[in-house]
Design a protein around this motif. Structure first.
Motif, PDB file in Angstrom:
ATOM      1  N   ASP A  49       0.824  -1.220  -0.008  1.00 56.12           N
ATOM      2  CA  ASP A  49       0.017  -0.239  -0.028  1.00 56.12           C
ATOM      3  C   ASP A  49       0.902   1.253  -0.170  1.00 56.12           C
ATOM      4  O   ASP A  49       1.907   1.237   0.460  1.00 56.12           O
ATOM      5  N   ARG A  50       0.549   2.346  -0.533  1.00 51.35           N
ATOM      6  CA  ARG A  50       0.827   3.761  -0.503  1.00 51.35           C
ATOM      7  C   ARG A  50      -0.154   4.486  -0.171  1.00 51.35           C
ATOM      8  O   ARG A  50      -1.396   4.305  -0.482  1.00 51.35           O
ATOM      9  N   LEU A  51       0.082   5.774   0.127  1.00 57.53           N
ATOM     10  CA  LEU A  51      -0.780   6.648   0.698  1.00 57.53           C
ATOM     11  C   LEU A  51      -1.806   7.068  -0.536  1.00 57.53           C
ATOM     12  O   LEU A  51      -2.935   7.041  -0.261  1.00 57.53           O
ATOM     13  N   ASP A  52      -1.305   7.331  -1.761  1.00 57.60           N
ATOM     14  CA  ASP A  52      -2.158   7.521  -2.874  1.00 57.60           C
ATOM     15  C   ASP A  52      -3.013   6.662  -3.156  1.00 57.60           C
ATOM     16  O   ASP A  52      -4.161   6.927  -3.696  1.00 57.60           O
ATOM     17  N   THR A  53      -2.638   5.506  -3.304  1.00 58.75           N
ATOM     18  CA  THR A  53      -3.530   4.191  -3.512  1.00 58.75           C
ATOM     19  C   THR A  53      -4.479   3.971  -2.283  1.00 58.75           C
ATOM     20  O   THR A  53      -5.859   3.835  -2.776  1.00 58.75           O
ATOM     21  N   VAL A  54      -4.202   4.155  -1.254  1.00 59.79           N
ATOM     22  CA  VAL A  54      -5.145   3.976  -0.321  1.00 59.79           C
ATOM     23  C   VAL A  54      -6.451   5.289  -0.389  1.00 59.79           C
ATOM     24  O   VAL A  54      -7.392   5.146  -0.064  1.00 59.79           O
ATOM     25  N   ALA A  55      -5.733   6.317  -0.493  1.00 55.93           N
ATOM     26  CA  ALA A  55      -6.551   7.600  -0.630  1.00 55.93           C
ATOM     27  C   ALA A  55      -7.616   7.459  -1.707  1.00 55.93           C
ATOM     28  O   ALA A  55      -8.601   7.660  -1.832  1.00 55.93           O
ATOM     29  N   ALA A  56      -7.067   6.720  -2.754  1.00 58.59           N
ATOM     30  CA  ALA A  56      -7.819   6.466  -4.169  1.00 58.59           C
ATOM     31  C   ALA A  56      -9.020   5.420  -3.741  1.00 58.59           C
ATOM     32  O   ALA A  56     -10.045   5.559  -3.955  1.00 58.59           O
ATOM     33  N   ARG A  57      -8.607   4.491  -3.051  1.00 58.23           N
ATOM     34  CA  ARG A  57      -9.682   3.525  -2.381  1.00 58.23           C
ATOM     35  C   ARG A  57     -10.636   4.214  -1.637  1.00 58.23           C
ATOM     36  O   ARG A  57     -11.877   3.904  -1.697  1.00 58.23           O
ATOM     37  N   ALA A  58     -10.287   4.776  -0.729  1.00 59.20           N
ATOM     38  CA  ALA A  58     -11.083   5.333   0.281  1.00 59.20           C
ATOM     39  C   ALA A  58     -11.847   6.581  -0.063  1.00 59.20           C
ATOM     40  O   ALA A  58     -12.864   6.591   0.468  1.00 59.20           O
ATOM     41  N   PHE A  59     -11.091   7.596  -0.750  1.00 59.35           N
ATOM     42  CA  PHE A  59     -11.693   8.861  -0.961  1.00 59.35           C
ATOM     43  C   PHE A  59     -12.006   8.914  -2.467  1.00 59.35           C
ATOM     44  O   PHE A  59     -12.788   9.966  -2.762  1.00 59.35           O
ATOM     45  N   GLY A  60     -11.814   8.258  -3.380  1.00 60.54           N
ATOM     46  CA  GLY A  60     -12.040   8.429  -4.919  1.00 60.54           C
ATOM     47  C   GLY A  60     -10.963   9.250  -5.483  1.00 60.54           C
ATOM     48  O   GLY A  60     -11.094   9.419  -6.580  1.00 60.54           O
ATOM     49  N   ASP A  61      -9.929   9.697  -4.810  1.00 60.40           N
ATOM     50  CA  ASP A  61      -8.980  10.498  -5.207  1.00 60.40           C
ATOM     51  C   ASP A  61      -7.655  10.526  -4.634  1.00 60.40           C
ATOM     52  O   ASP A  61      -7.547  10.811  -3.255  1.00 60.40           O
TER      53      ASP A  61
END
Length: 105
Positions: A52-64
């Motif tokens: 996991d990376r912060l950007d991929t987690v943010a994409a999953r969690a927030f859609g961006d």
């Protein structure tokens, strides 16, 4: 100063202007005070997986992926990369400051 994207953590931060003695002007962001994680409304949790990376987690969690800063603001960690360093860590998914629903908000 260029327009700030509406999903930026600086979207609500005032822009100030400093004037040098020679008359040149420079625009800059006023200080942004960090949110207290406990004051942010939590809407879920995310369990960190290997790779996991912060950007991929943010994409999953927030859609961006550019909303990674919400993970940083919502969890007590000084070094953002540590948020995804430990597999199995639970990250709080929170709304930005100013949204109702948090304790004491």
């Amino acid at each position: 100063m260029s327009q700030v994207e509406p999903n930026s953590r600086y979207a609500q931060t005032p822009v100030k202007t400093y004037t040098f003695p020679d008359g040149r002007e420079v625009n800059y962001f006023a200080r942004r005070f960090l949110s207290q994680p406990d004051a942010l409304a939590e809407f879920g949790r995310y369990v960190v997986h290997g790779g996991d990376r912060l950007d991929t987690v943010a994409a999953r969690a927030f859609g961006d992926p550019e909303l990674f800063w919400r993970l940083v603001d919502g969890n007590r960690e000084l070094l953002p990369r540590k948020l995804v360093a430990a597999v199995g860590r639970q990250l709080r998914l929170t709304l930005p400051a100013g949204f109702p629903g948090a304790f004491g908000a």
